[in-house]
Write an enzyme that holds these catalytic residues in place. Structure first.
Site, PDB file in Angstrom:
ATOM      1  N   TYR A  78      33.933  31.168  41.046  1.00 37.92           N
ATOM      2  CA  TYR A  78      33.876  29.734  40.754  1.00 37.92           C
ATOM      3  C   TYR A  78      32.839  29.045  41.642  1.00 37.92           C
ATOM      4  O   TYR A  78      31.885  28.415  41.154  1.00 37.92           O
ATOM      5  CB  TYR A  78      35.258  29.102  40.956  1.00 37.92           C
ATOM      6  N   LYS A  98      29.099  27.742  40.401  1.00 39.24           N
ATOM      7  CA  LYS A  98      28.820  26.307  40.527  1.00 39.24           C
ATOM      8  C   LYS A  98      27.573  26.085  41.391  1.00 39.24           C
ATOM      9  O   LYS A  98      26.777  25.169  41.133  1.00 39.24           O
ATOM     10  CB  LYS A  98      30.018  25.577  41.123  1.00 39.24           C
TER      11      LYS A  98
END
Length: 494
Positions: free
Chosen positions: A238, A242
């Site tokens: 994640y 990102k």
């Protein structure tokens, strides 16, 4: 910085394209804009759907019908449905393909000609997402939205929601600075996004060529995400993807005004539109509710390190204020939205409040009886936690497994239930280890500057768009807002 006269007035007659509109944060963003500025021209909500009818159904069932909109619904009364129809335009699309998957040519042209602001809120937020999926949405999806933005004729702002943890596992004061293309969290600076895409594609092809089961494929792609993230200094796929998304849009934005919002751990609303609203179990919420349900009796955490929690409505307020403040400015601005610098709290406070709250307001089990909780014990290292879990749970489980085998599965259900609880506790500990032992504080000097500009302008809206963490009383938030909200809105009683 632009002079801040009236935030709400600045949104009048604006058209905004919002991605990820069925997600937790985007819902609050949509509701906020509609409530504070009913004269907004149009909100184009991009959702993954095959056609316009399916898109509308998703928006109706997954956004507008939510309890979150009850204040707005009460405000408009019988006119609510017509107001929503006038202001919201569901768009069937898909961030995984070019032009955001918008098939209707006239609608795509309308958006490109009319949209003033693009808010990219779409993301897969699972820490253990499949690597191919996380790459496609968090990294390449952001790049596709920016490519679409470059074709919008009068766009004055591109707002991108990232995460503060794109910094990786750093300590000390983490600054609000951009991530350069190829920069890594461990200082190697050898990240090649194209190579990562090829690696994920190669791994997926090999798995499918072997004919593995879907569950095995998913597990392998999740493990690949963890492996690649940690090799470059990020805790999970994640945060890693990102960070890649930030690199890509920073590289391709040209002179388009850009604001990147980096929130920390987002939890239930503090005030707006009402206290405590949350959807699903967020990062801290899953641990808190596991404890409240009696599934978790201890957890690893350094009690001296801050745990950076921020209410969702404060994040949305920062989004709105920053996009208004920097419209038409051909630069990139980055804002940390968190609490660890201005008003930190700790896991020990959260745990203590949880014990008091669930002792006085116990969760009921499947049998209808109140679940009793002891005080959550916090281990100061993951290794100590693992040793405890192995000695008190894993070893007895292995003994039970052998006894169960010898007695023809007489305790089969008990063994499965205890094994599931043990595995879940270990899963949470491993997953959240980088966050509960994060020895850093997020600098929010830019965010503080924005707050000061609001005060200096004498804005009457300062309270309406408040995102100052110094106003949070953490004990009161936990006891009266956050934990009751988890029970009321996030927990599904079975």
């Amino acid at each position: 910085m632009a002079t801040l006269n009236s935030i709400a007035q600045s949104l009048e007659n604006k058209s905004i394209l919002i991605t990820g509109s069925t997600g937790f944060l985007a819902k609050i963003f949509v509701e906020k804009i509609l409530r504070v500025q009913p004269q907004v021209k149009r909100l184009y909500l991009l959702v993954r759907a095959s056609d316009a009818k399916s898109a509308k159904r998703r928006i109706d069932t997954q956004v507008i019908s939510k309890e979150l909109f009850r204040v707005l619904r009460t405000k408009h009364g019988d006119e609510f449905d017509s107001f929503i129809s006038e202001k919201i335009c569901p768009i069937a699309g898909d961030m995984a393909v070019e032009d955001l998957g918008i098939q209707e040519t006239h609608l795509k042209q309308e958006i490109m000609e009319e949209v003033d602001i693009i808010a990219n809120v779409a993301a897969t937020t699972s820490f253990d997402e499949r690597y191919d999926v996380a790459l496609n949405i968090n990294a390449m999806g952001a790049d596709r939205v920016m490519a679409f933005a470059q074709r919008c004729h009068k766009l004055q702002m591109f707002l991108h929601v990232s995460t503060a943890y794109v910094c990786g596992c750093k300590s000390g004061l983490v600054l609000e600075k951009p991530i350069r293309m190829g920069e890594t969290a461990n200082g190697q600076n050898n990240l090649d996004i194209e190579a990562e895409l090829r690696l994920a594609e190669k791994e997926l092809k090999e798995l499918r060529a072997r004919g593995v089961e879907k569950t095995e494929e998913t597990a392998a792609m999740k493990e690949l995400g963890f492996k690649r993230a940690r090799s470059f200094g990020w805790p999970n796929s994640y945060a890693f993807t990102k960070a890649m998304g930030e690199m890509l849009i920073g590289e391709s934005r040209k002179d388009l005004p850009l604001v990147i919002i980096r929130p920390t751990i987002i939890e239930s609303t503090l005030v707006d539109p009402f206290p405590g609203w949350i959807e699903g179990f967020r990062t801290a919420g899953s641990v808190i509710m596991s404890y409240g349900k009696g599934k978790l009796k201890c957890f690893p955490s350094n009690v001296d390190f801050p745990i950076d929690v921020i209410p969702a409505d404060m994040v949305v307020n920062a989004m709105v204020v920053s996009m208004v403040a920097h419209s038409w400015q051909p630069q990139a601005f980055i804002y940390h939205v968190g609490s660890s610098k201005q008003n930190p709290t700790t896991t020990s406070l959260l745990a203590d409040c949880a014990h008091r709250y669930f002792s006085n307001n116990p969760v009921k089990g499947k049998d209808g009886r109140a679940i009793s909780v002891d005080k959550l014990f916090l281990y100061t290292s993951l290794d100590d936690f693992k040793k405890y879990m192995n000695f008190y749970y894993n070893v007895p489980l292995q003994v039970l497994r052998l006894a169960n085998f010898a007695l023809f599965n007489v305790w089969g259900r008990l063994h499965r239930d205890l094994t599931r609880k043990y595995n879940f506790a270990m899963y949470l500990a491993e997953l959240y280890d980088p966050y509960v032992f994060f020895d850093g504080r997020f600098d929010d000097s830019s965010a503080e500057g924005l707050r000061m500009a609001m005060k200096a302008s004498g804005m009457k809206e300062a309270e309406l768009f408040n995102f100052d963490p110094k106003c949070i009383n953490w004990e009161e938030y936990c006891m009266k807002v956050y934990y009751p909200g988890l029970v009321k809105y996030a927990m599904v009683q079975k």
